[in-house]
Design a protein around this motif. Sequence first.
Motif, PDB file in Angstrom:
ATOM      1  N   GLY A 248       0.615   3.202   2.751  1.00 42.18           N
ATOM      2  CA  GLY A 248       0.353   2.759   4.111  1.00 42.18           C
ATOM      3  C   GLY A 248       0.811   3.773   5.144  1.00 42.18           C
ATOM      4  O   GLY A 248       0.128   4.009   6.155  1.00 42.18           O
ATOM      5  N   THR A 249       1.955   4.375   4.909  1.00 48.78           N
ATOM      6  CA  THR A 249       2.461   5.389   5.837  1.00 48.78           C
ATOM      7  C   THR A 249       1.551   6.611   5.852  1.00 48.78           C
ATOM      8  O   THR A 249       1.243   7.173   6.913  1.00 48.78           O
ATOM      9  CB  THR A 249       3.887   5.801   5.447  1.00 48.78           C
ATOM     10  N   VAL A 250       1.111   7.025   4.680  1.00 52.12           N
ATOM     11  CA  VAL A 250       0.212   8.185   4.598  1.00 52.12           C
ATOM     12  C   VAL A 250      -1.101   7.878   5.329  1.00 52.12           C
ATOM     13  O   VAL A 250      -1.635   8.722   6.057  1.00 52.12           O
ATOM     14  CB  VAL A 250      -0.042   8.565   3.133  1.00 52.12           C
ATOM     15  N   ALA A 251      -1.628   6.667   5.154  1.00 52.50           N
ATOM     16  CA  ALA A 251      -2.857   6.290   5.847  1.00 52.50           C
ATOM     17  C   ALA A 251      -2.664   6.334   7.362  1.00 52.50           C
ATOM     18  O   ALA A 251      -3.551   6.773   8.103  1.00 52.50           O
ATOM     19  CB  ALA A 251      -3.307   4.895   5.404  1.00 52.50           C
ATOM     20  N   ALA A 252      -1.490   5.902   7.829  1.00 61.14           N
ATOM     21  CA  ALA A 252      -1.194   5.939   9.269  1.00 61.14           C
ATOM     22  C   ALA A 252      -1.115   7.383   9.764  1.00 61.14           C
ATOM     23  O   ALA A 252      -1.579   7.704  10.862  1.00 61.14           O
ATOM     24  CB  ALA A 252       0.115   5.207   9.553  1.00 61.14           C
ATOM     25  N   GLY A 267      -5.762  20.100   6.058  1.00 62.04           N
ATOM     26  CA  GLY A 267      -4.552  20.678   5.489  1.00 62.04           C
ATOM     27  C   GLY A 267      -3.571  19.611   5.030  1.00 62.04           C
ATOM     28  O   GLY A 267      -2.951  19.741   3.970  1.00 62.04           O
ATOM     29  N   TYR A 268      -3.420  18.547   5.834  1.00 64.15           N
ATOM     30  CA  TYR A 268      -2.518  17.460   5.448  1.00 64.15           C
ATOM     31  C   TYR A 268      -2.963  16.838   4.128  1.00 64.15           C
ATOM     32  O   TYR A 268      -2.157  16.603   3.219  1.00 64.15           O
ATOM     33  CB  TYR A 268      -2.473  16.400   6.550  1.00 64.15           C
ATOM     34  N   LEU A 269      -4.253  16.561   4.018  1.00 65.67           N
ATOM     35  CA  LEU A 269      -4.763  15.939   2.795  1.00 65.67           C
ATOM     36  C   LEU A 269      -4.580  16.843   1.584  1.00 65.67           C
ATOM     37  O   LEU A 269      -4.195  16.384   0.496  1.00 65.67           O
ATOM     38  CB  LEU A 269      -6.243  15.586   2.967  1.00 65.67           C
ATOM     39  N   ALA A 270      -4.860  18.133   1.744  1.00 67.52           N
ATOM     40  CA  ALA A 270      -4.715  19.058   0.620  1.00 67.52           C
ATOM     41  C   ALA A 270      -3.267  19.117   0.143  1.00 67.52           C
ATOM     42  O   ALA A 270      -2.982  19.066  -1.063  1.00 67.52           O
ATOM     43  CB  ALA A 270      -5.204  20.444   1.023  1.00 67.52           C
ATOM     44  N   MET A 271      -2.326  19.216   1.082  1.00 70.21           N
ATOM     45  CA  MET A 271      -0.927  19.279   0.704  1.00 70.21           C
ATOM     46  C   MET A 271      -0.434  17.953   0.143  1.00 70.21           C
ATOM     47  O   MET A 271       0.377  17.917  -0.796  1.00 70.21           O
ATOM     48  CB  MET A 271      -0.076  19.688   1.905  1.00 70.21           C
ATOM     49  N   GLU A 291      -1.628   5.227  -7.756  1.00 74.28           N
ATOM     50  CA  GLU A 291      -3.038   4.829  -7.699  1.00 74.28           C
ATOM     51  C   GLU A 291      -3.450   4.476  -6.271  1.00 74.28           C
ATOM     52  O   GLU A 291      -4.484   4.942  -5.779  1.00 74.28           O
ATOM     53  CB  GLU A 291      -3.284   3.641  -8.629  1.00 74.28           C
ATOM     54  N   ASP A 292      -2.643   3.665  -5.588  1.00 73.01           N
ATOM     55  CA  ASP A 292      -2.963   3.304  -4.202  1.00 73.01           C
ATOM     56  C   ASP A 292      -2.920   4.525  -3.291  1.00 73.01           C
ATOM     57  O   ASP A 292      -3.764   4.687  -2.405  1.00 73.01           O
ATOM     58  CB  ASP A 292      -1.975   2.249  -3.689  1.00 73.01           C
ATOM     59  N   LEU A 293      -1.935   5.370  -3.516  1.00 69.77           N
ATOM     60  CA  LEU A 293      -1.796   6.565  -2.684  1.00 69.77           C
ATOM     61  C   LEU A 293      -3.004   7.483  -2.840  1.00 69.77           C
ATOM     62  O   LEU A 293      -3.589   7.955  -1.848  1.00 69.77           O
ATOM     63  CB  LEU A 293      -0.513   7.310  -3.063  1.00 69.77           C
ATOM     64  N   VAL A 296      -6.017   6.180  -1.071  1.00 72.92           N
ATOM     65  CA  VAL A 296      -5.963   6.447   0.373  1.00 72.92           C
ATOM     66  C   VAL A 296      -6.375   7.878   0.670  1.00 72.92           C
ATOM     67  O   VAL A 296      -7.171   8.145   1.584  1.00 72.92           O
ATOM     68  CB  VAL A 296      -4.540   6.177   0.911  1.00 72.92           C
ATOM     69  N   LEU A 297      -5.862   8.822  -0.110  1.00 69.39           N
ATOM     70  CA  LEU A 297      -6.185  10.229   0.117  1.00 69.39           C
ATOM     71  C   LEU A 297      -7.653  10.519  -0.148  1.00 69.39           C
ATOM     72  O   LEU A 297      -8.288  11.304   0.563  1.00 69.39           O
ATOM     73  CB  LEU A 297      -5.299  11.121  -0.762  1.00 69.39           C
ATOM     74  N   ALA A 298      -8.209   9.872  -1.171  1.00 68.05           N
ATOM     75  CA  ALA A 298      -9.631  10.066  -1.474  1.00 68.05           C
ATOM     76  C   ALA A 298     -10.498   9.488  -0.365  1.00 68.05           C
ATOM     77  O   ALA A 298     -11.461  10.114   0.082  1.00 68.05           O
ATOM     78  CB  ALA A 298      -9.971   9.428  -2.820  1.00 68.05           C
TER      79      ALA A 298
END
Length: 328
Positions: A248-252, A267-271, A291-293, A296-298
């Motif tokens: 959830g934090t990453v999605a925010a 860049g954020y997504l790649a890292m 899995e959830d993380l 979100v990134l995908a």
Amino acid sequence: MNATPPIEAQDRPARLTVGVVGAGRVGPALAASLQLAGHRPVAVSGVSDASVRRAAELLPDVPLVTPAEVLARADLVLLTVPDDALAGLVSGLAETGAVRPGQLLVHTSGRYGTAVLDPATRAGALPLALHPAMTFTGTSVDIQRLAGCSFGVTAPDELRMAAEALVIEMGGEPEWIAESSRPLYHAALAIGANHLVTLVAQSMELLRDAGVQAPDRMLGPLLGAALDNALRSGDAALTGPVARGDAGTVAAHVAELRRHAPQSVAGYLAMARTTADRALAHGLLKPELAEDLLDVLADAGDSSGAAAPDSPDQGPDTPDHGPEGGDR
């Protein structure tokens, strides 16, 4: 850092006349350091106004001449030009007869070993690749920073002790790199140093946008601790929402970056993906949270419409260069 055995007297280079081809940020600093060790700079070449000023500041009273004249005057020549200019410079100097038998030719490219010097070696030169693993400012502070700096050293076996002795005389620590490993070695340094500058500069911009008045002061202790922990513990030092699996934090984060700094999303997504992979592989990120993380990134990547980030440039120690062997 490897412990280096003492250099015997017979393996130390004699006091040499030193020349610099390419008065960028690197060459004058190395020549000035060699001067402190007792060698004598006698000639320097440069193609830009900045190079001329830099040579005058770090190598006062050393004449500015052509590259061919540098080789004519010096026993030890530092070829401190950008990587892409090095092969052409060496070939040109060899073809015009500027290279003298028995002359030490030293380049400072991280990418290349000694093979790039082959045209000069066939003309009788003694080839050395000495790459200081440090970024340079082009000022006298670089001479001080050479103390304890690691150098990637590649040389023929018969010149290995001489190469290591030169590094030690400059205050550095020699680290032997095989010819075939030079590109990988250089890529590793680019990831760690060049990309770090990009990430820190981007972080400071975002903090300013968030209202932080002194982002450098805020980041200093945090980044210092993170770097120290990473050097000591590697992946075990990973912290933050990705390593914890806080999807959830990453999605925010992604949502805020898309609103305020869309150029930072890719860049954020790649890292984040790379960090998640490493945290998962080292047991820091629980599989059920991963899995959830990763979902979100995908999803964030699919919806961003952003291309992969551009490749970085060669970093702050590679200024513009001219046609006759530019300045590194």
